[in-house]
Design a protein around this motif. Structure first.
Motif, PDB file in Angstrom:
ATOM      1  N   UNK A 127      -5.832 -11.075   3.572  1.00  0.00           N
ATOM      2  CA  UNK A 127      -4.364 -10.068   3.119  1.00  0.00           C
ATOM      3  C   UNK A 127      -5.490  -9.797   2.003  1.00  0.00           C
ATOM      4  N   UNK A 128      -5.984 -10.784   0.862  1.00  0.00           N
ATOM      5  CA  UNK A 128      -6.370 -10.976  -0.508  1.00  0.00           C
ATOM      6  C   UNK A 128      -7.695  -9.554   0.251  1.00  0.00           C
ATOM      7  N   UNK A 129      -8.211 -10.434   0.843  1.00  0.00           N
ATOM      8  CA  UNK A 129      -9.715  -9.846   1.459  1.00  0.00           C
ATOM      9  C   UNK A 129      -9.918  -8.312   2.010  1.00  0.00           C
ATOM     10  N   UNK A 130      -8.545  -7.602   2.059  1.00  0.00           N
ATOM     11  CA  UNK A 130      -8.369  -6.484   2.338  1.00  0.00           C
ATOM     12  C   UNK A 130      -8.030  -6.026   1.250  1.00  0.00           C
ATOM     13  N   UNK A 131      -7.156  -6.480   1.142  1.00  0.00           N
ATOM     14  CA  UNK A 131      -6.596  -5.654  -1.232  1.00  0.00           C
ATOM     15  C   UNK A 131      -7.885  -5.752  -1.987  1.00  0.00           C
ATOM     16  N   UNK A 173       2.725  -2.984   4.334  1.00  0.00           N
ATOM     17  CA  UNK A 173       3.507  -3.588   3.210  1.00  0.00           C
ATOM     18  C   UNK A 173       2.354  -3.973   2.148  1.00  0.00           C
ATOM     19  N   UNK A 174       0.287  -4.564   2.854  1.00  0.00           N
ATOM     20  CA  UNK A 174      -0.184  -4.598   1.862  1.00  0.00           C
ATOM     21  C   UNK A 174      -0.160  -3.413   1.204  1.00  0.00           C
ATOM     22  N   UNK A 175      -0.607  -2.090   2.476  1.00  0.00           N
ATOM     23  CA  UNK A 175      -1.320  -1.370   1.346  1.00  0.00           C
ATOM     24  C   UNK A 175       0.176  -0.491  -0.167  1.00  0.00           C
ATOM     25  N   UNK A 176       1.299  -0.998   0.541  1.00  0.00           N
ATOM     26  CA  UNK A 176       2.807  -0.448  -0.619  1.00  0.00           C
ATOM     27  C   UNK A 176       1.812  -1.365  -1.628  1.00  0.00           C
ATOM     28  N   UNK A 177       2.081  -2.439  -1.814  1.00  0.00           N
ATOM     29  CA  UNK A 177       1.894  -3.244  -2.378  1.00  0.00           C
ATOM     30  C   UNK A 177       0.330  -2.687  -4.026  1.00  0.00           C
ATOM     31  N   UNK A 178      -0.794  -2.209  -2.745  1.00  0.00           N
ATOM     32  CA  UNK A 178      -1.736  -1.506  -3.311  1.00  0.00           C
ATOM     33  C   UNK A 178      -1.339  -0.662  -4.357  1.00  0.00           C
ATOM     34  N   UNK A 179      -0.385  -0.362  -3.732  1.00  0.00           N
ATOM     35  CA  UNK A 179      -0.370   1.619  -4.254  1.00  0.00           C
ATOM     36  C   UNK A 179       0.937   1.200  -5.557  1.00  0.00           C
ATOM     37  N   UNK A 180       1.358  -0.137  -5.515  1.00  0.00           N
ATOM     38  CA  UNK A 180       2.449   0.030  -6.968  1.00  0.00           C
ATOM     39  C   UNK A 180       3.660  -0.260  -6.304  1.00  0.00           C
ATOM     40  N   UNK A 181       4.571   0.043  -5.299  1.00  0.00           N
ATOM     41  CA  UNK A 181       5.476  -0.097  -4.800  1.00  0.00           C
ATOM     42  C   UNK A 181       5.694  -1.193  -4.058  1.00  0.00           C
ATOM     43  N   UNK A 182       7.736  -1.095  -3.831  1.00  0.00           N
ATOM     44  CA  UNK A 182       7.766  -2.900  -2.916  1.00  0.00           C
ATOM     45  C   UNK A 182       8.861  -1.825  -1.629  1.00  0.00           C
ATOM     46  N   UNK A 183       9.534  -2.397  -1.062  1.00  0.00           N
ATOM     47  CA  UNK A 183      10.017  -1.873  -0.631  1.00  0.00           C
ATOM     48  C   UNK A 183      11.646  -1.208  -0.057  1.00  0.00           C
ATOM     49  N   UNK A 184      11.980  -1.300  -1.074  1.00  0.00           N
ATOM     50  CA  UNK A 184      12.944  -1.485  -1.381  1.00  0.00           C
ATOM     51  C   UNK A 184      13.193   0.070  -2.581  1.00  0.00           C
ATOM     52  N   UNK A 185      11.824   0.726  -3.428  1.00  0.00           N
ATOM     53  CA  UNK A 185      11.429   1.878  -3.228  1.00  0.00           C
ATOM     54  C   UNK A 185      11.715   2.860  -2.029  1.00  0.00           C
TER      55      UNK A 185
END
Length: 195
Positions: A127-131, A173-185
């Motif tokens: 996960x961190x490697x891809x990020x 979910x990894x891409x969402x985190x990288x874009x600064x968003x969450x599933x709730x958004x």
């Protein structure tokens, strides 16, 4: 549905759970009349022990609880109502009588685990490697997984299809985190479209 109203002097405890997030929102009590009214109208009605009468949640505030599902426990003396809250549930102004809104369910646990690995820069973590590889690589990976899902959708191997769907969700979910968003958004966007 047969409920044993005789065990507790005509009342049964009723757990209210958010139908979307599975968060427990409140506990109330119903007598048989309140239960039948809830079933018939699709809006949660309790028996108020302090007012000694039926009380529809939201009758004063407008914060109604719309019923999505009703279940009875194995002893037929407790009710679980999954409902959609119109707004806050607790009289204190909190989303839930048990605290503020919390996302529930395994996908939210996975989202939290992904965030933890990224935030703590967990070495050796895929996960961190891809990020670390950047937005372009993460977006490309989501695209690859989406194509693989489409390919499996056209075949008849259900296990491969489900695995590709899981891969797509995970990478999304990894891409969402990288874009600064969450599933709730994303949920909010979907909810706004559901009118």
């Amino acid at each position: 549905m047969k409920i044993d109203f005789d065990k507790n002097n005509g009342l049964v405890p009723v757990i209210i759970q958010d139908s979307r997030t599975q968060q427990v929102l409140m506990l109330g009590y119903m007598n048989e009349e309140a239960f039948k009214k809830t079933e018939k109208e699709g809006i949660v009605t309790f028996f108020s022990r302090s007012k000694n009468r039926l009380w529809t949640k939201g009758e004063e505030s407008g914060n109604f609880l719309t019923v999505k599902n009703i279940s009875i426990d194995c002893d037929q003396d407790t009710v679980l109502v999954q409902a959609t809250p119109k707004n806050t549930v607790c009289h204190t102004g909190s989303f839930s009588c048990f605290g503020e809104k919390e996302s529930k369910g395994f996908l939210y646990e996975l989202e939290a685990k992904i965030a933890e690995r990224i935030d703590h820069k967990t070495e050796g973590s895929y996960t961190y490697s891809l990020y670390q590889s950047g937005i372009n690589k993460m977006a490309q990976k989501v695209g690859e997984e989406a194509v693989e899902l489409v390919i499996e959708a056209k075949d008849s191997n259900d296990d491969l299809f489900k695995n590709e769907a899981a891969d797509l969700l995970y990478h999304f979910l990894i891409l969402l985190k990288a874009k600064g968003f969450a599933m709730e958004d994303i949920e909010k966007v979907l909810q706004s479209r559901n009118s």
